[in-house]
Design a protein around this motif. Sequence first.
Motif, short mmCIF file in Angstrom:
data_model
loop_
_atom_site.label_atom_id
_atom_site.label_comp_id
_atom_site.label_asym_id
_atom_site.label_seq_id
_atom_site.Cartn_x
_atom_site.Cartn_y
_atom_site.Cartn_z
N CYS A 105 70.12 26.64 24.53
CA CYS A 105 70.51 25.33 25.03
C CYS A 105 72.03 25.35 25.32
O CYS A 105 72.73 26.22 24.85
CB CYS A 105 70.17 24.25 24.02
SG CYS A 105 70.61 24.63 22.33
N ALA A 106 72.50 24.33 26.06
CA ALA A 106 73.86 24.38 26.61
C ALA A 106 74.92 24.50 25.52
O ALA A 106 75.83 25.33 25.61
CB ALA A 106 74.12 23.13 27.45
N GLN A 107 74.78 23.65 24.44
CA GLN A 107 75.83 23.65 23.41
C GLN A 107 75.88 24.99 22.69
O GLN A 107 76.97 25.53 22.46
CB GLN A 107 75.57 22.55 22.38
CG GLN A 107 75.69 21.14 22.92
CD GLN A 107 74.38 20.64 23.46
OE1 GLN A 107 73.41 21.40 23.58
NE2 GLN A 107 74.33 19.38 23.80
N GLU A 108 74.69 25.53 22.34
CA GLU A 108 74.69 26.81 21.60
C GLU A 108 75.20 27.94 22.48
O GLU A 108 75.83 28.87 22.01
CB GLU A 108 73.28 27.13 21.08
CG GLU A 108 72.77 26.11 20.08
CD GLU A 108 73.62 26.04 18.83
OE1 GLU A 108 74.14 27.07 18.38
OE2 GLU A 108 73.81 24.92 18.33
N HIS A 109 74.88 27.85 23.81
CA HIS A 109 75.37 28.90 24.72
C HIS A 109 76.89 28.92 24.73
O HIS A 109 77.51 29.98 24.64
CB HIS A 109 74.83 28.64 26.13
CG HIS A 109 75.31 29.62 27.14
ND1 HIS A 109 74.77 30.87 27.30
CD2 HIS A 109 76.31 29.54 28.05
CE1 HIS A 109 75.40 31.51 28.28
NE2 HIS A 109 76.34 30.72 28.74
N PRO A 122 66.50 29.74 21.01
CA PRO A 122 66.24 30.74 19.95
C PRO A 122 66.98 30.46 18.66
O PRO A 122 66.51 30.78 17.58
CB PRO A 122 66.68 32.06 20.59
CG PRO A 122 67.33 31.72 21.87
CD PRO A 122 66.96 30.35 22.25
N ILE A 123 68.17 29.84 18.76
CA ILE A 123 68.93 29.58 17.53
C ILE A 123 68.25 28.47 16.73
O ILE A 123 68.24 28.49 15.50
CB ILE A 123 70.37 29.23 17.89
CG1 ILE A 123 71.00 30.48 18.48
CG2 ILE A 123 71.14 28.72 16.71
CD1 ILE A 123 72.47 30.46 18.61
N TYR A 124 67.67 27.49 17.39
CA TYR A 124 66.94 26.45 16.67
C TYR A 124 65.63 26.98 16.11
O TYR A 124 65.17 26.52 15.07
CB TYR A 124 66.68 25.25 17.59
CG TYR A 124 67.90 24.35 17.71
CD1 TYR A 124 68.91 24.64 18.60
CD2 TYR A 124 68.04 23.26 16.87
CE1 TYR A 124 70.04 23.85 18.68
CE2 TYR A 124 69.16 22.45 16.95
CZ TYR A 124 70.16 22.75 17.84
OH TYR A 124 71.27 21.97 17.92
N ARG A 125 65.06 27.99 16.79
CA ARG A 125 63.83 28.60 16.27
C ARG A 125 64.07 29.28 14.94
O ARG A 125 63.23 29.28 14.06
CB ARG A 125 63.30 29.64 17.27
CG ARG A 125 62.16 29.15 18.11
CD ARG A 125 61.69 30.19 19.07
NE ARG A 125 62.27 29.98 20.39
CZ ARG A 125 62.58 30.96 21.23
NH1 ARG A 125 62.41 32.21 20.91
NH2 ARG A 125 63.08 30.66 22.41
N TRP A 126 65.25 29.90 14.79
CA TRP A 126 65.57 30.61 13.54
C TRP A 126 66.44 29.78 12.61
O TRP A 126 66.91 30.29 11.60
CB TRP A 126 66.28 31.94 13.88
CG TRP A 126 65.37 32.94 14.50
CD1 TRP A 126 65.06 33.06 15.82
CD2 TRP A 126 64.64 33.95 13.83
NE1 TRP A 126 64.18 34.09 16.02
CE2 TRP A 126 63.91 34.67 14.82
CE3 TRP A 126 64.51 34.34 12.50
CZ2 TRP A 126 63.08 35.74 14.51
CZ3 TRP A 126 63.69 35.42 12.19
CH2 TRP A 126 62.98 36.09 13.19
#
Lengths: 175, 172
Positions: free
Chosen positions: A85-89, A48-52
């Motif tokens: 994804c793992a890094q953003e989590h 979701p962070i890459y989506r936005w």
Amino acid sequence: MMSFCVTLLDKQYYLMVEKKDGKTTVIEGVIEPISERPQPPNPTASCPIYRWNLQNKYNYTDVLLLRQFIRSDGGMLPRRITGLCAQEHTKIAICVQMAHRAGLLPDHKPPLPDGHVPKPKPNPPLNRYLTRYSVKSVRPIYKTGLKWCKKRMSVGHPALKNNVRYSPKPLYIKH
Amino acid sequence: MSSFSRSAQQWATFARSWLLIDARMQPPGKIASMCSVRLQGKHKPIYHPLSDIGDHVVVMNTRHIAFSGNKWEQKVYSSHTGYPGSFKQLTATQMHRKDPTAIIKLAVYGMLPKNLTRRTMMQRLHLFPDDVLPEDILKNLTEELPQPREIPRKLSEYTQEERDAFPMLWTP
């Protein structure tokens, strides 16, 4: 009178309403259109962070963003549910930790057992921000050492070192 | 201002003003560097180290200072009176409980130039743990300086409209 809703392909709310008239119960399925939600600028992305497009743009102060990934008692939601994804989590988990320690999420505390009155604390909690380690786990630095081998106090977290900086000064992690 | 008379202009340049800083939720180091700059008079174009042109600085709410990182637990203030067995080491938390103004006082003391004028400059620094200031100091204050750090808003301080305006990143 019971009602619950199910999202159908993110387009409609399928509202199920139960009505009781004496001995007969009528269950009605009402389709309601969802109000228009803003579209993410990059819809074809798994996280979701890459989506936005917020990859390196959030910090521990962005509580409105962080509260979408935490439970009501302050814990993080699992990755398989949020879709991060793992890094953003891990980055979001670190920011949530720092926000909790800074006192920015006062309503997301774990519930106290019933009938338990918290003891009056003799000292009010001290203000802090960008705390990397938990308060009880850190030891005082009694011997800081000479300039070439100084024991520095760490501030913030290295996982957020790629964050966007609008000032020419680099990120200062070791104080 | 050029519209003032010469004597008034001269008074305005050489007068010693009283400045106020609110230290609530601020890092003590940044507050101390602002204080030391104004106590020395380095914010004035007529600065000279020998001419005593520093201003009075009043710092309030020193009890509500915010350290970044884990400095409350890690930072250690050491002192030795010279007598054997009198080496004391206190963490920032213990120091703050003992005296809420000590942290900023020591920080400013370390940032001022290490000469004889340092003691007079420290006498012009006034620290108060809460926002209760004595009347005579309140009457003297001229300017409030802006806080160095932007205080982040808690989740409870956001209105419901702001929370709704923020888009949902993912749907359950």
